[in-house]
Design a protein around this motif. Structure first.
Motif, PDB file in Angstrom:
ATOM      1  N   LEU A  54      14.826  11.920  -7.627  1.00 14.10           N
ATOM      2  CA  LEU A  54      15.104  11.972  -9.065  1.00 14.10           C
ATOM      3  C   LEU A  54      14.930  13.373  -9.627  1.00 14.10           C
ATOM      4  O   LEU A  54      15.721  13.828 -10.460  1.00 14.10           O
ATOM      5  N   LEU A  55      13.880  14.044  -9.189  1.00 14.70           N
ATOM      6  CA  LEU A  55      13.639  15.412  -9.658  1.00 14.70           C
ATOM      7  C   LEU A  55      14.820  16.317  -9.330  1.00 14.70           C
ATOM      8  O   LEU A  55      15.249  17.126 -10.155  1.00 14.70           O
ATOM      9  N   ILE A  56      15.346  16.167  -8.118  1.00 15.34           N
ATOM     10  CA  ILE A  56      16.490  16.979  -7.691  1.00 15.34           C
ATOM     11  C   ILE A  56      17.729  16.611  -8.505  1.00 15.34           C
ATOM     12  O   ILE A  56      18.452  17.488  -9.005  1.00 15.34           O
ATOM     13  N   GLU A  57      17.970  15.303  -8.660  1.00 18.41           N
ATOM     14  CA  GLU A  57      19.156  14.843  -9.396  1.00 18.41           C
ATOM     15  C   GLU A  57      19.154  15.306 -10.843  1.00 18.41           C
ATOM     16  O   GLU A  57      20.196  15.612 -11.415  1.00 18.41           O
ATOM     17  N   ASN A  77      11.124   6.395 -11.798  1.00 18.09           N
ATOM     18  CA  ASN A  77      11.733   6.690 -13.098  1.00 18.09           C
ATOM     19  C   ASN A  77      10.720   6.574 -14.243  1.00 18.09           C
ATOM     20  O   ASN A  77      10.805   7.291 -15.238  1.00 18.09           O
ATOM     21  N   VAL A  78       9.732   5.682 -14.078  1.00 19.43           N
ATOM     22  CA  VAL A  78       8.681   5.536 -15.098  1.00 19.43           C
ATOM     23  C   VAL A  78       7.786   6.779 -15.107  1.00 19.43           C
ATOM     24  O   VAL A  78       7.450   7.317 -16.167  1.00 19.43           O
ATOM     25  N   LEU A  79       7.392   7.251 -13.915  1.00 15.17           N
ATOM     26  CA  LEU A  79       6.571   8.453 -13.820  1.00 15.17           C
ATOM     27  C   LEU A  79       7.298   9.663 -14.404  1.00 15.17           C
ATOM     28  O   LEU A  79       6.710  10.462 -15.146  1.00 15.17           O
ATOM     29  N   LEU A  80       8.567   9.795 -14.065  1.00 13.73           N
ATOM     30  CA  LEU A  80       9.331  10.954 -14.528  1.00 13.73           C
ATOM     31  C   LEU A  80       9.512  10.933 -16.040  1.00 13.73           C
ATOM     32  O   LEU A  80       9.389  11.969 -16.717  1.00 13.73           O
ATOM     33  N   VAL A  94      15.027  19.027 -12.229  1.00 17.01           N
ATOM     34  CA  VAL A  94      13.642  19.404 -12.532  1.00 17.01           C
ATOM     35  C   VAL A  94      13.089  20.150 -11.314  1.00 17.01           C
ATOM     36  O   VAL A  94      12.789  19.547 -10.288  1.00 17.01           O
ATOM     37  N   ASP A  95      12.985  21.449 -11.443  1.00 19.79           N
ATOM     38  CA  ASP A  95      12.648  22.297 -10.299  1.00 19.79           C
ATOM     39  C   ASP A  95      11.136  22.464 -10.174  1.00 19.79           C
ATOM     40  O   ASP A  95      10.562  23.472 -10.598  1.00 19.79           O
ATOM     41  N   VAL A  96      10.472  21.456  -9.617  1.00 24.62           N
ATOM     42  CA  VAL A  96       9.027  21.541  -9.389  1.00 24.62           C
ATOM     43  C   VAL A  96       8.715  21.065  -7.976  1.00 24.62           C
ATOM     44  O   VAL A  96       9.425  20.251  -7.402  1.00 24.62           O
ATOM     45  N   LYS A  97       7.618  21.590  -7.449  1.00 28.22           N
ATOM     46  CA  LYS A  97       7.106  21.106  -6.170  1.00 28.22           C
ATOM     47  C   LYS A  97       6.252  19.858  -6.423  1.00 28.22           C
ATOM     48  O   LYS A  97       5.623  19.733  -7.467  1.00 28.22           O
ATOM     49  N   LEU A  98       6.215  18.981  -5.448  1.00 31.26           N
ATOM     50  CA  LEU A  98       5.355  17.807  -5.520  1.00 31.26           C
ATOM     51  C   LEU A  98       4.063  18.091  -4.765  1.00 31.26           C
ATOM     52  O   LEU A  98       4.085  18.402  -3.575  1.00 31.26           O
ATOM     53  N   ALA A  99       2.946  18.000  -5.466  1.00 31.22           N
ATOM     54  CA  ALA A  99       1.632  18.190  -4.843  1.00 31.22           C
ATOM     55  C   ALA A  99       0.837  16.907  -4.972  1.00 31.22           C
ATOM     56  O   ALA A  99       0.932  16.206  -5.988  1.00 31.22           O
ATOM     57  N   VAL A 100       0.046  16.592  -3.938  1.00 30.15           N
ATOM     58  CA  VAL A 100      -0.770  15.381  -3.965  1.00 30.15           C
ATOM     59  C   VAL A 100      -2.176  15.698  -3.487  1.00 30.15           C
ATOM     60  O   VAL A 100      -2.375  16.503  -2.572  1.00 30.15           O
TER      61      VAL A 100
END
Length: 326
Positions: free
Chosen positions: A101-104, A58-61, A107-113
């Motif tokens: 959290l992104l889904i809830e 939640n802090v990152l988002l 926020v429609d983004v892919k997670l890349a690392v």
């Protein structure tokens, strides 16, 4: 100036339109000293690996929402910054929380690392959560430590893990092969290509991104390769059945809207040296004013690299140096 997790954008033909998020924060935390790292050399100073904490999702988002450019349409959240994000404890749990959290929140983004060491145990847990795994490859010749590979790490374990990734999640893996030079020595040299092709073949890597180094790594002597050498590498890899995509970086059509422009620019420069053209393209005329103010407060230094001047915000005085013009 406040240091934030979110620090700018990546706009390329390979990953797409991405906002960059750094879950580590300064100082540099990485067991490697990659010679192409935009953070610069970690030689001569300790790598702060003690007391690592993975920030809550939640802090990152919240930080991402507060600091991303308001008008930048994007489809990727790219996790990389002051080291390999996968060295963080419980990173797989926090990434799963972030994905949820992104889904809830719609926020429609892919997670890349981005990950350099390829730790099998961590990747086994992370691979099902993230959408893109970027793997830099710069390991050419027989003296890998010169290029930043830690002597304590097993390179064979690295290649075995890359093979595992390509076997289990090939559609998610982006292997980025860097092309650069040190003095007159090209990397990969022609003599390195046979070994590189063997590694790619043995790890089931049939597609690579070729990245011609285009900005300095402060404290390292790396320079940009010639275009003819890049073309030679492309030709040799292609002849051996490897699909090659040349990475191209781009700027948005117009400067972006930032909530705290000077602070956003400072955080970007903490992680990546930028040219005046890039700063103006991303932050506009106000970005140039902010840069001037940062420079007057000695928060930003200039780096001469090839025929370009780059601006960078060193986190420690040890790294605050300018390269002589060559």
């Amino acid at each position: 100036m406040n240091i934030t997790f979110t620090y700018g954008i990546h706009l390329t033909n390979t990953m797409g339109r991405a906002v960059a998020v750094d879950p580590l924060l300064p100082p540099k935390k990485c067991p490697l000293d990659c010679i192409i790292c935009p953070l610069g050399s970690s030689a001569g100073k300790p790598k702060d690996m003690e007391g690592l904490k993975t920030p809550p999702a939640n802090v990152l988002l919240a930080d991402y929402k507060n600091n991303k450019p308001a008008d930048f349409t994007h489809d990727v959240m790219f996790l990389w910054g002051f080291g390999d994000p996968l060295i963080l404890p419980d990173i797989h749990e926090k990434l799963a929380d972030l994905k949820k959290l992104l889904i809830e929140e719609g926020v429609d983004v892919k997670l890349a690392v981005h990950t350099s060491l390829l730790r099998r145990k961590v990747l086994n847990e992370v691979v099902h959560v993230v959408d893109i795994i970027e793997v830099p490859y710069l390991w050419f010749g027989d003296q890998l430590s010169i290029l930043g590979w830690p002597e304590s790490a097993s390179f064979s374990a690295y290649t075995e893990t890359l093979k595992y990734l390509n076997k289990t999640a090939s559609s998610k893996v982006l292997v980025k092969v860097y092309v650069f030079r040190i003095g007159s020595r090209m990397y990969p040299a022609v003599s390195d290509l046979e070994e590189l092709i063997l590694v790619l073949s043995s790890t089931r890597t049939d597609k690579v991104i070729l990245k011609s180094l285009n900005r300095p790594s402060p404290g390292h002597a790396t320079k940009q390769s010639s275009q003819s050498h890049v073309e030679a590498v492309v030709e040799e890899l292609s002849k051996n059945g490897i699909r090659v995509i040349l990475e191209q970086e781009a700027l948005p059509e117009k400067p972006l809207q930032w909530s705290r422009l000077a602070n956003n620019l400072y955080n970007h420069l903490l992680r990546t040296p930028l040219t005046l053209r890039e700063i103006k393209g991303l932050y506009g005329d106000l970005g140039i004013i902010a840069l001037t103010n940062l420079a007057s407060k000695k928060k930003v230094v200039h780096l001469y690299w090839g025929k370009q001047v780059y601006y960078w915000a060193p986190f420690t005085p040890f790294l605050a140096r300018s390269f002589p013009q060559t």
